[in-house]
Write a protein that holds these residues in place. Structure first.
Motif, short mmCIF file in Angstrom:
data_model
loop_
_atom_site.label_atom_id
_atom_site.label_comp_id
_atom_site.label_asym_id
_atom_site.label_seq_id
_atom_site.Cartn_x
_atom_site.Cartn_y
_atom_site.Cartn_z
N ARG A 65 0.83 -1.21 0.00
CA ARG A 65 0.00 0.00 0.00
C ARG A 65 0.87 1.26 0.00
NH1 ARG A 65 -3.91 -3.20 -0.84
NH2 ARG A 65 -5.77 -3.32 0.49
N VAL A 66 1.95 1.25 0.79
CA VAL A 66 2.81 2.44 0.92
C VAL A 66 3.74 2.58 -0.27
CG1 VAL A 66 4.66 3.51 2.27
CG2 VAL A 66 2.72 2.45 3.44
N GLY A 67 4.45 1.52 -0.61
CA GLY A 67 5.51 1.62 -1.61
C GLY A 67 5.18 1.11 -2.99
N GLY A 68 4.13 0.30 -3.10
CA GLY A 68 3.75 -0.24 -4.39
C GLY A 68 4.42 -1.56 -4.71
N SER A 69 4.04 -2.12 -5.85
CA SER A 69 4.47 -3.46 -6.23
C SER A 69 5.97 -3.55 -6.50
CB SER A 69 3.69 -3.94 -7.46
OG SER A 69 3.90 -3.05 -8.55
N GLU A 70 6.60 -2.43 -6.88
CA GLU A 70 8.03 -2.48 -7.16
C GLU A 70 8.84 -2.80 -5.91
OE1 GLU A 70 9.23 1.08 -9.09
OE2 GLU A 70 8.08 0.68 -10.92
N PRO A 83 -7.66 -1.88 4.70
CA PRO A 83 -7.70 -0.43 4.42
C PRO A 83 -6.61 0.02 3.45
CG PRO A 83 -7.89 -0.85 6.78
CD PRO A 83 -7.53 -2.16 6.14
N ILE A 84 -6.90 1.08 2.72
CA ILE A 84 -5.91 1.69 1.86
C ILE A 84 -5.06 2.65 2.68
CG2 ILE A 84 -7.44 1.51 -0.14
CD1 ILE A 84 -7.88 4.55 0.08
N VAL A 85 -3.94 3.04 2.15
CA VAL A 85 -3.08 4.04 2.78
C VAL A 85 -3.12 5.28 1.89
CG1 VAL A 85 -0.75 4.66 3.50
CG2 VAL A 85 -1.60 2.33 3.87
N GLU A 86 -3.74 6.33 2.38
CA GLU A 86 -3.87 7.55 1.58
C GLU A 86 -2.49 8.11 1.25
OE1 GLU A 86 -8.06 9.59 2.67
OE2 GLU A 86 -6.61 9.58 4.33
N GLY A 87 -2.28 8.43 -0.02
CA GLY A 87 -1.00 8.94 -0.47
C GLY A 87 0.00 7.86 -0.81
N GLY A 88 -0.36 6.59 -0.58
CA GLY A 88 0.53 5.49 -0.89
C GLY A 88 0.61 5.23 -2.38
#
Length: 435
Positions: free
Chosen positions: A211-216, A305-310
Protein backbone atom coordinates in the motif's frame (compact mmCIF):
# COMPACT_ATOMS: atom_id res chain seq x y z
CA UNK A 1 -4.55 -48.92 8.54
CA UNK A 2 -6.14 -47.99 5.20
CA UNK A 3 -9.71 -46.80 5.10
CA UNK A 4 -12.12 -46.07 2.27
CA UNK A 5 -10.29 -44.91 -0.84
CA UNK A 6 -7.02 -46.33 0.51
CA UNK A 7 -6.55 -43.26 2.67
CA UNK A 8 -3.89 -43.34 5.34
CA UNK A 9 -3.55 -40.92 8.22
CA UNK A 10 0.08 -40.52 9.06
CA UNK A 11 1.43 -39.14 12.31
CA UNK A 12 4.20 -36.68 11.64
CA UNK A 13 7.11 -36.37 14.03
CA UNK A 14 9.17 -33.20 14.14
CA UNK A 15 12.23 -33.38 11.93
CA UNK A 16 15.39 -31.40 12.63
CA UNK A 17 15.52 -28.35 10.40
CA UNK A 18 18.42 -28.46 8.00
CA UNK A 19 18.95 -32.20 8.33
CA UNK A 20 18.96 -32.48 4.56
CA UNK A 21 19.29 -29.54 2.17
CA UNK A 22 17.43 -29.82 -1.11
CA UNK A 23 20.29 -28.25 -2.99
CA UNK A 24 22.59 -31.03 -1.86
CA UNK A 25 20.89 -33.84 -3.73
CA UNK A 26 18.35 -34.20 -6.49
CA UNK A 27 16.41 -37.28 -7.58
CA UNK A 28 18.64 -39.95 -9.06
CA UNK A 29 17.89 -42.64 -11.59
CA UNK A 30 17.93 -45.18 -8.78
CA UNK A 31 15.18 -43.25 -7.01
CA UNK A 32 12.79 -43.10 -9.98
CA UNK A 33 9.44 -44.71 -9.28
CA UNK A 34 9.88 -44.65 -5.50
CA UNK A 35 6.79 -42.73 -4.38
CA UNK A 36 6.52 -43.96 -0.84
CA UNK A 37 3.57 -46.24 -1.60
CA UNK A 38 4.97 -49.25 0.19
CA UNK A 39 4.07 -52.01 -2.28
CA UNK A 40 4.26 -49.70 -5.31
CA UNK A 41 0.70 -50.43 -6.43
CA UNK A 42 -0.79 -47.03 -5.59
CA UNK A 43 0.20 -43.50 -6.51
CA UNK A 44 0.74 -41.69 -3.23
CA UNK A 45 -0.69 -38.21 -2.66
CA UNK A 46 0.22 -36.09 0.36
CA UNK A 47 -2.16 -33.61 1.97
CA UNK A 48 -2.25 -31.47 5.10
CA UNK A 49 -5.16 -31.75 7.47
CA UNK A 50 -7.49 -28.81 7.78
CA UNK A 51 -10.80 -27.38 6.67
CA UNK A 52 -10.32 -28.62 3.10
CA UNK A 53 -9.41 -32.22 3.93
CA UNK A 54 -12.87 -33.55 3.10
CA UNK A 55 -12.49 -32.40 -0.51
CA UNK A 56 -9.18 -34.23 -0.93
CA UNK A 57 -10.63 -37.40 0.53
CA UNK A 58 -13.81 -37.26 -1.54
CA UNK A 59 -11.84 -36.70 -4.75
CA UNK A 60 -9.61 -39.70 -4.07
CA UNK A 61 -12.65 -41.81 -3.20
CA UNK A 62 -14.31 -40.90 -6.51
CA UNK A 63 -11.13 -41.68 -8.42
CA UNK A 64 -10.58 -45.05 -6.77
CA UNK A 65 -14.18 -46.10 -7.31
CA UNK A 66 -13.89 -45.30 -11.02
CA UNK A 67 -10.31 -46.55 -11.43
CA UNK A 68 -9.77 -49.62 -9.22
CA UNK A 69 -6.83 -50.73 -11.38
CA UNK A 70 -5.00 -47.40 -10.80
CA UNK A 71 -5.50 -46.64 -7.12
CA UNK A 72 -4.42 -43.51 -5.29
CA UNK A 73 -3.38 -43.54 -1.65
CA UNK A 74 -3.98 -40.27 0.19
CA UNK A 75 -1.75 -39.70 3.19
CA UNK A 76 -2.73 -36.83 5.49
CA UNK A 77 -0.36 -34.96 7.80
CA UNK A 78 -0.62 -32.31 10.45
CA UNK A 79 0.71 -28.89 9.52
CA UNK A 80 3.45 -28.87 12.16
CA UNK A 81 6.55 -30.60 10.87
CA UNK A 82 5.16 -31.19 7.39
CA UNK A 83 7.64 -28.96 5.58
CA UNK A 84 10.60 -30.73 7.19
CA UNK A 85 9.22 -34.18 6.41
CA UNK A 86 8.58 -33.23 2.80
CA UNK A 87 12.05 -31.77 2.35
CA UNK A 88 13.76 -34.88 3.67
CA UNK A 89 11.52 -37.29 1.73
CA UNK A 90 12.00 -35.41 -1.53
CA UNK A 91 15.75 -35.20 -1.07
CA UNK A 92 15.90 -38.94 -0.49
CA UNK A 93 13.78 -39.71 -3.57
CA UNK A 94 11.01 -41.08 -1.36
CA UNK A 95 8.41 -38.36 -1.77
CA UNK A 96 4.84 -38.81 -2.98
CA UNK A 97 3.65 -38.68 -6.58
CA UNK A 98 1.71 -35.52 -5.71
CA UNK A 99 3.14 -33.25 -3.04
CA UNK A 100 1.09 -30.71 -1.11
CA UNK A 101 2.46 -27.18 -0.98
CA UNK A 102 1.80 -23.44 -0.88
CA UNK A 103 3.53 -22.31 -4.08
CA UNK A 104 5.87 -19.33 -4.09
CA UNK A 105 9.53 -19.47 -3.12
CA UNK A 106 9.27 -22.81 -1.35
CA UNK A 107 7.89 -24.51 -4.46
CA UNK A 108 10.42 -22.75 -6.66
CA UNK A 109 13.23 -24.23 -4.59
CA UNK A 110 11.89 -27.70 -5.47
CA UNK A 111 11.51 -26.72 -9.12
CA UNK A 112 15.05 -25.34 -9.29
CA UNK A 113 16.36 -28.54 -7.69
CA UNK A 114 14.66 -30.72 -10.32
CA UNK A 115 12.21 -32.29 -7.90
CA UNK A 116 8.94 -31.19 -9.56
CA UNK A 117 7.61 -31.60 -13.11
CA UNK A 118 5.58 -28.95 -14.92
CA UNK A 119 1.88 -29.56 -15.51
CA UNK A 120 1.43 -29.34 -19.23
CA UNK A 121 -2.26 -30.19 -19.46
CA UNK A 122 -4.22 -27.04 -20.35
CA UNK A 123 -7.39 -28.78 -19.13
CA UNK A 124 -5.90 -28.41 -15.66
CA UNK A 125 -4.04 -25.10 -15.81
CA UNK A 126 -6.54 -23.01 -17.82
CA UNK A 127 -9.35 -23.42 -15.30
CA UNK A 128 -7.77 -21.20 -12.64
CA UNK A 129 -7.87 -17.45 -12.05
CA UNK A 130 -4.69 -15.70 -13.17
CA UNK A 131 -4.12 -14.34 -9.64
CA UNK A 132 -4.09 -17.93 -8.34
CA UNK A 133 -1.99 -19.72 -10.92
CA UNK A 134 0.75 -17.06 -11.06
CA UNK A 135 2.01 -18.28 -7.69
CA UNK A 136 3.05 -21.63 -9.19
CA UNK A 137 4.26 -20.33 -12.56
CA UNK A 138 8.03 -20.18 -13.10
CA UNK A 139 9.73 -19.34 -16.41
CA UNK A 140 6.42 -19.74 -18.21
CA UNK A 141 5.60 -23.24 -16.92
CA UNK A 142 2.96 -24.17 -14.34
CA UNK A 143 4.07 -26.43 -11.50
CA UNK A 144 0.96 -26.80 -9.37
CA UNK A 145 -2.80 -27.36 -9.47
CA UNK A 146 -4.83 -25.34 -6.96
CA UNK A 147 -6.75 -27.69 -4.69
CA UNK A 148 -8.72 -25.56 -2.26
CA UNK A 149 -10.31 -22.17 -1.77
CA UNK A 150 -8.82 -18.75 -2.39
CA UNK A 151 -8.08 -16.99 0.89
CA UNK A 152 -7.36 -13.28 0.62
CA UNK A 153 -6.74 -11.53 3.91
CA UNK A 154 -9.77 -9.38 4.71
CA UNK A 155 -11.20 -7.48 7.64
CA UNK A 156 -13.94 -9.33 9.49
CA UNK A 157 -15.91 -7.29 12.01
CA UNK A 158 -18.69 -7.57 14.56
CA UNK A 159 -21.56 -5.39 13.32
CA UNK A 160 -23.11 -5.15 16.80
CA UNK A 161 -19.89 -3.76 18.26
CA UNK A 162 -19.57 -1.23 15.47
CA UNK A 163 -23.23 -0.20 15.80
CA UNK A 164 -22.80 0.27 19.56
CA UNK A 165 -20.16 2.99 19.02
CA UNK A 166 -21.73 4.38 15.85
CA UNK A 167 -18.80 3.43 13.63
CA UNK A 168 -18.34 2.08 10.12
CA UNK A 169 -15.58 -0.32 9.01
CA UNK A 170 -12.39 1.63 8.25
CA UNK A 171 -11.62 2.31 4.61
CA UNK A 172 -8.23 3.90 5.29
CA UNK A 173 -5.38 3.23 7.72
CA UNK A 174 -5.97 6.58 9.40
CA UNK A 175 -9.62 5.65 9.98
CA UNK A 176 -8.45 2.39 11.54
CA UNK A 177 -6.16 4.25 13.93
CA UNK A 178 -8.95 6.67 14.82
CA UNK A 179 -11.18 3.76 15.86
CA UNK A 180 -8.63 2.31 18.29
CA UNK A 181 -9.35 4.71 21.21
CA UNK A 182 -13.08 4.52 20.49
CA UNK A 183 -13.20 0.77 21.01
CA UNK A 184 -10.77 0.82 23.91
CA UNK A 185 -12.97 3.37 25.69
CA UNK A 186 -15.93 1.05 25.10
CA UNK A 187 -14.01 -1.81 26.76
CA UNK A 188 -13.59 -3.75 23.51
CA UNK A 189 -10.33 -4.84 21.89
CA UNK A 190 -10.10 -3.01 18.56
CA UNK A 191 -8.52 -5.96 16.72
CA UNK A 192 -8.34 -9.63 17.70
CA UNK A 193 -4.89 -11.10 17.03
CA UNK A 194 -3.47 -14.58 17.62
CA UNK A 195 0.14 -13.46 17.90
CA UNK A 196 1.48 -16.72 19.31
CA UNK A 197 0.99 -18.30 15.87
CA UNK A 198 3.07 -15.51 14.28
CA UNK A 199 1.62 -15.94 10.77
CA UNK A 200 -1.45 -13.78 11.60
CA UNK A 201 0.97 -10.85 11.94
CA UNK A 202 2.37 -11.21 8.43
CA UNK A 203 -0.51 -9.58 6.49
CA UNK A 204 0.02 -6.27 8.24
CA UNK A 205 3.53 -5.98 6.86
CA UNK A 206 2.89 -7.31 3.37
CA UNK A 207 -0.27 -5.24 2.88
CA UNK A 208 1.30 -2.05 4.23
CA UNK A 209 4.51 -2.37 2.22
CA UNK A 210 2.44 -2.76 -0.96
CA UNK A 211 0.00 0.00 0.00
CA UNK A 212 2.81 2.44 0.92
CA UNK A 213 5.51 1.62 -1.61
CA UNK A 214 3.75 -0.24 -4.39
CA UNK A 215 4.47 -3.46 -6.23
CA UNK A 216 8.03 -2.48 -7.16
CA UNK A 217 9.12 -2.56 -3.53
CA UNK A 218 7.49 -5.96 -3.08
CA UNK A 219 9.20 -7.25 -6.22
CA UNK A 220 12.63 -6.17 -4.96
CA UNK A 221 12.02 -8.06 -1.73
CA UNK A 222 10.79 -11.17 -3.53
CA UNK A 223 13.77 -11.23 -5.90
CA UNK A 224 16.29 -10.76 -3.10
CA UNK A 225 17.70 -7.42 -4.23
CA UNK A 226 20.47 -6.20 -1.95
CA UNK A 227 19.22 -4.03 0.94
CA UNK A 228 15.62 -4.41 -0.26
CA UNK A 229 14.40 -4.57 3.33
CA UNK A 230 15.84 -1.10 3.99
CA UNK A 231 13.45 0.52 1.52
CA UNK A 232 11.69 3.52 3.11
CA UNK A 233 8.32 1.86 2.47
CA UNK A 234 9.34 -1.11 4.62
CA UNK A 235 10.59 1.10 7.43
CA UNK A 236 7.43 3.23 7.32
CA UNK A 237 5.22 0.13 7.35
CA UNK A 238 7.00 -1.24 10.41
CA UNK A 239 6.60 2.11 12.15
CA UNK A 240 2.87 2.02 11.35
CA UNK A 241 2.59 -1.45 12.89
CA UNK A 242 4.38 -0.41 16.05
CA UNK A 243 2.20 2.70 16.33
CA UNK A 244 -0.86 0.46 16.20
CA UNK A 245 0.57 -1.78 18.92
CA UNK A 246 1.50 1.18 21.12
CA UNK A 247 -1.98 2.66 20.73
CA UNK A 248 -3.54 -0.52 22.14
CA UNK A 249 -4.82 -1.80 18.81
CA UNK A 250 -4.91 -5.47 19.82
CA UNK A 251 -6.26 -7.67 22.60
CA UNK A 252 -3.91 -7.37 25.56
CA UNK A 253 -3.03 -11.08 25.52
CA UNK A 254 -2.42 -11.30 21.77
CA UNK A 255 1.10 -12.66 22.20
CA UNK A 256 -0.21 -15.69 24.10
CA UNK A 257 -3.09 -16.68 21.79
CA UNK A 258 -2.65 -19.45 19.23
CA UNK A 259 -4.93 -19.20 16.20
CA UNK A 260 -5.69 -22.93 16.10
CA UNK A 261 -7.32 -22.66 19.53
CA UNK A 262 -10.13 -20.56 18.08
CA UNK A 263 -9.67 -17.95 20.81
CA UNK A 264 -9.17 -15.03 18.41
CA UNK A 265 -12.30 -15.94 16.45
CA UNK A 266 -14.21 -16.21 19.72
CA UNK A 267 -13.16 -12.72 20.75
CA UNK A 268 -14.78 -11.42 17.58
CA UNK A 269 -18.08 -13.28 17.68
CA UNK A 270 -18.49 -12.88 21.44
CA UNK A 271 -18.25 -9.10 21.13
CA UNK A 272 -14.96 -8.80 23.02
CA UNK A 273 -13.17 -7.58 19.89
CA UNK A 274 -14.40 -5.36 17.08
CA UNK A 275 -12.35 -6.60 14.13
CA UNK A 276 -9.92 -9.19 12.91
CA UNK A 277 -7.48 -9.00 9.97
CA UNK A 278 -7.40 -12.58 8.80
CA UNK A 279 -7.59 -15.05 5.94
CA UNK A 280 -11.11 -15.28 4.52
CA UNK A 281 -11.24 -18.91 5.65
CA UNK A 282 -11.97 -17.54 9.14
CA UNK A 283 -15.48 -16.72 7.94
CA UNK A 284 -16.18 -20.44 7.53
CA UNK A 285 -14.54 -21.22 10.87
CA UNK A 286 -16.71 -18.68 12.65
CA UNK A 287 -19.80 -19.92 10.84
CA UNK A 288 -19.07 -23.41 12.16
CA UNK A 289 -18.59 -22.28 15.76
CA UNK A 290 -21.11 -19.45 15.89
CA UNK A 291 -23.69 -20.36 13.26
CA UNK A 292 -26.45 -18.10 14.55
CA UNK A 293 -24.11 -15.13 14.80
CA UNK A 294 -23.37 -15.42 11.08
CA UNK A 295 -26.96 -16.28 10.14
CA UNK A 296 -28.16 -13.11 11.86
CA UNK A 297 -25.82 -11.00 9.73
CA UNK A 298 -23.57 -10.04 12.63
CA UNK A 299 -20.32 -10.90 10.83
CA UNK A 300 -19.33 -8.06 8.53
CA UNK A 301 -16.44 -8.00 6.06
CA UNK A 302 -14.38 -5.42 4.22
CA UNK A 303 -11.10 -5.13 2.30
CA UNK A 304 -7.87 -4.24 4.08
CA UNK A 305 -7.70 -0.43 4.42
CA UNK A 306 -5.91 1.69 1.86
CA UNK A 307 -3.08 4.04 2.78
CA UNK A 308 -3.87 7.55 1.58
CA UNK A 309 -1.00 8.94 -0.47
CA UNK A 310 0.53 5.49 -0.89
CA UNK A 311 1.87 4.24 -4.22
CA UNK A 312 0.21 0.82 -4.17
CA UNK A 313 -2.89 -0.35 -6.02
CA UNK A 314 -5.75 -0.56 -3.46
CA UNK A 315 -7.04 -3.68 -5.21
CA UNK A 316 -3.88 -5.70 -4.55
CA UNK A 317 -4.40 -8.69 -2.27
CA UNK A 318 -2.38 -10.61 0.28
CA UNK A 319 -3.07 -14.11 1.58
CA UNK A 320 -3.15 -17.66 0.31
CA UNK A 321 -4.31 -17.90 -3.32
CA UNK A 322 -4.65 -21.64 -2.68
CA UNK A 323 -2.72 -24.71 -1.68
CA UNK A 324 -1.45 -26.81 -4.53
CA UNK A 325 -0.63 -30.33 -5.61
CA UNK A 326 2.56 -30.70 -7.65
CA UNK A 327 3.74 -33.71 -9.63
CA UNK A 328 7.10 -34.96 -8.38
CA UNK A 329 9.90 -35.88 -10.74
CA UNK A 330 10.79 -39.10 -8.89
CA UNK A 331 7.37 -40.66 -9.46
CA UNK A 332 7.16 -43.49 -11.97
CA UNK A 333 5.75 -42.73 -15.41
CA UNK A 334 2.65 -44.78 -14.58
CA UNK A 335 2.03 -42.86 -11.38
CA UNK A 336 2.61 -39.53 -13.13
CA UNK A 337 -0.01 -40.46 -15.71
CA UNK A 338 -2.42 -41.47 -12.93
CA UNK A 339 -2.09 -38.28 -10.90
CA UNK A 340 -2.19 -36.01 -13.95
CA UNK A 341 -5.48 -37.58 -15.00
CA UNK A 342 -6.69 -37.37 -11.40
CA UNK A 343 -5.99 -33.61 -11.38
CA UNK A 344 -7.77 -33.19 -14.71
CA UNK A 345 -10.92 -35.12 -13.83
CA UNK A 346 -11.45 -34.96 -10.06
CA UNK A 347 -9.84 -31.77 -8.75
CA UNK A 348 -12.06 -28.70 -9.17
CA UNK A 349 -14.70 -30.81 -10.85
CA UNK A 350 -18.33 -29.73 -10.36
CA UNK A 351 -18.62 -31.94 -7.27
CA UNK A 352 -15.30 -30.68 -5.89
CA UNK A 353 -16.27 -27.02 -6.32
CA UNK A 354 -19.71 -27.62 -4.77
CA UNK A 355 -18.07 -29.02 -1.63
CA UNK A 356 -15.93 -25.88 -1.30
CA UNK A 357 -18.91 -23.59 -1.89
CA UNK A 358 -20.94 -25.48 0.73
CA UNK A 359 -18.33 -24.39 3.29
CA UNK A 360 -18.95 -20.71 2.40
CA UNK A 361 -15.55 -20.73 0.72
CA UNK A 362 -14.60 -19.86 -2.87
CA UNK A 363 -12.67 -22.02 -5.35
CA UNK A 364 -10.12 -20.10 -7.41
CA UNK A 365 -11.44 -21.11 -10.81
CA UNK A 366 -13.07 -19.09 -13.58
CA UNK A 367 -16.27 -21.16 -13.38
CA UNK A 368 -16.81 -20.30 -9.72
CA UNK A 369 -18.42 -16.96 -10.52
CA UNK A 370 -21.40 -18.54 -12.25
CA UNK A 371 -21.80 -21.19 -9.55
CA UNK A 372 -21.77 -18.56 -6.81
CA UNK A 373 -24.39 -16.48 -8.61
CA UNK A 374 -26.75 -19.46 -8.53
CA UNK A 375 -26.53 -19.86 -4.74
CA UNK A 376 -28.51 -18.25 -1.94
CA UNK A 377 -26.81 -16.32 0.88
CA UNK A 378 -23.82 -15.80 -1.40
CA UNK A 379 -22.83 -12.24 -0.48
CA UNK A 380 -19.56 -13.14 1.22
CA UNK A 381 -18.57 -15.53 -1.55
CA UNK A 382 -19.29 -12.89 -4.19
CA UNK A 383 -17.18 -10.44 -2.17
CA UNK A 384 -14.20 -12.82 -2.02
CA UNK A 385 -14.49 -13.90 -5.66
CA UNK A 386 -14.80 -10.29 -6.83
CA UNK A 387 -11.71 -9.23 -4.87
CA UNK A 388 -9.70 -12.12 -6.28
CA UNK A 389 -10.94 -11.88 -9.86
CA UNK A 390 -10.18 -8.16 -10.08
CA UNK A 391 -6.92 -8.16 -8.12
CA UNK A 392 -3.94 -6.75 -10.04
CA UNK A 393 -1.79 -8.98 -7.82
CA UNK A 394 -2.34 -11.59 -5.14
CA UNK A 395 0.70 -11.88 -2.92
CA UNK A 396 1.28 -15.27 -1.39
CA UNK A 397 1.93 -15.03 2.33
CA UNK A 398 5.55 -13.96 2.62
CA UNK A 399 6.62 -16.84 4.84
CA UNK A 400 5.85 -19.08 1.83
CA UNK A 401 6.70 -16.69 -1.01
CA UNK A 402 10.24 -16.22 0.27
CA UNK A 403 12.84 -18.95 0.59
CA UNK A 404 12.38 -21.23 3.62
CA UNK A 405 15.30 -19.62 5.48
CA UNK A 406 14.06 -16.09 4.83
CA UNK A 407 10.49 -17.02 5.73
CA UNK A 408 11.56 -18.40 9.09
CA UNK A 409 13.64 -15.31 9.86
CA UNK A 410 10.78 -13.05 8.78
CA UNK A 411 8.29 -14.53 11.23
CA UNK A 412 10.84 -14.31 14.03
CA UNK A 413 11.82 -10.70 13.41
CA UNK A 414 8.28 -9.49 12.72
CA UNK A 415 7.17 -11.02 16.01
CA UNK A 416 9.86 -8.93 17.71
CA UNK A 417 8.45 -5.84 15.96
CA UNK A 418 4.98 -6.56 17.36
CA UNK A 419 6.48 -7.12 20.80
CA UNK A 420 8.32 -3.77 20.47
CA UNK A 421 11.64 -5.54 21.11
CA UNK A 422 13.44 -4.14 18.06
CA UNK A 423 13.32 -1.05 15.87
CA UNK A 424 12.31 -1.08 12.20
CA UNK A 425 15.94 -0.54 11.20
CA UNK A 426 17.06 -3.51 13.29
CA UNK A 427 14.40 -5.59 11.55
CA UNK A 428 15.67 -4.43 8.16
CA UNK A 429 19.27 -5.22 9.08
CA UNK A 430 18.32 -8.74 10.20
CA UNK A 431 16.36 -9.43 7.01
CA UNK A 432 19.02 -7.93 4.70
CA UNK A 433 21.47 -10.38 6.25
CA UNK A 434 19.41 -13.26 4.79
CA UNK A 435 19.83 -12.05 1.20
Amino acid sequence: MLGKGTRATVAVAAVAVGALALSACGPSDDDAGNTGSGDGSAAVVWGVEGGQSASYEAAVDRWNEANPDRPIELQMFGNDGYQDKLRIAMGAGEGPALMFGWGGGVLQSYVDGGFVDPIGDAEITDRYLDSVIENVTFDGSVYGAAINNIQPVVVLYNTDVFDAVGASPPETWDELLDLVPVFNEAGVAPIALAGASKWPQLPYLSYLVDRVGGSEVVERIMTGEADAWSDPAVIESLEMIQSLVEAGGFNSDYAAIDYASGAADALLYSGKAAMMVVLSQAYSNIQTNAEQFVADGKLGYAPFPIVEGGKGDPGALVGNPSNFWSVTSAASDAHKETVQEFLATEVMSTDYMAEILDRSAVPGVEAAGELIAEREDNDFQEFVFGLSEDAPSFQLSWDQALSPAQGAELTTQLDRIFLLEITPQEFADAMNATL
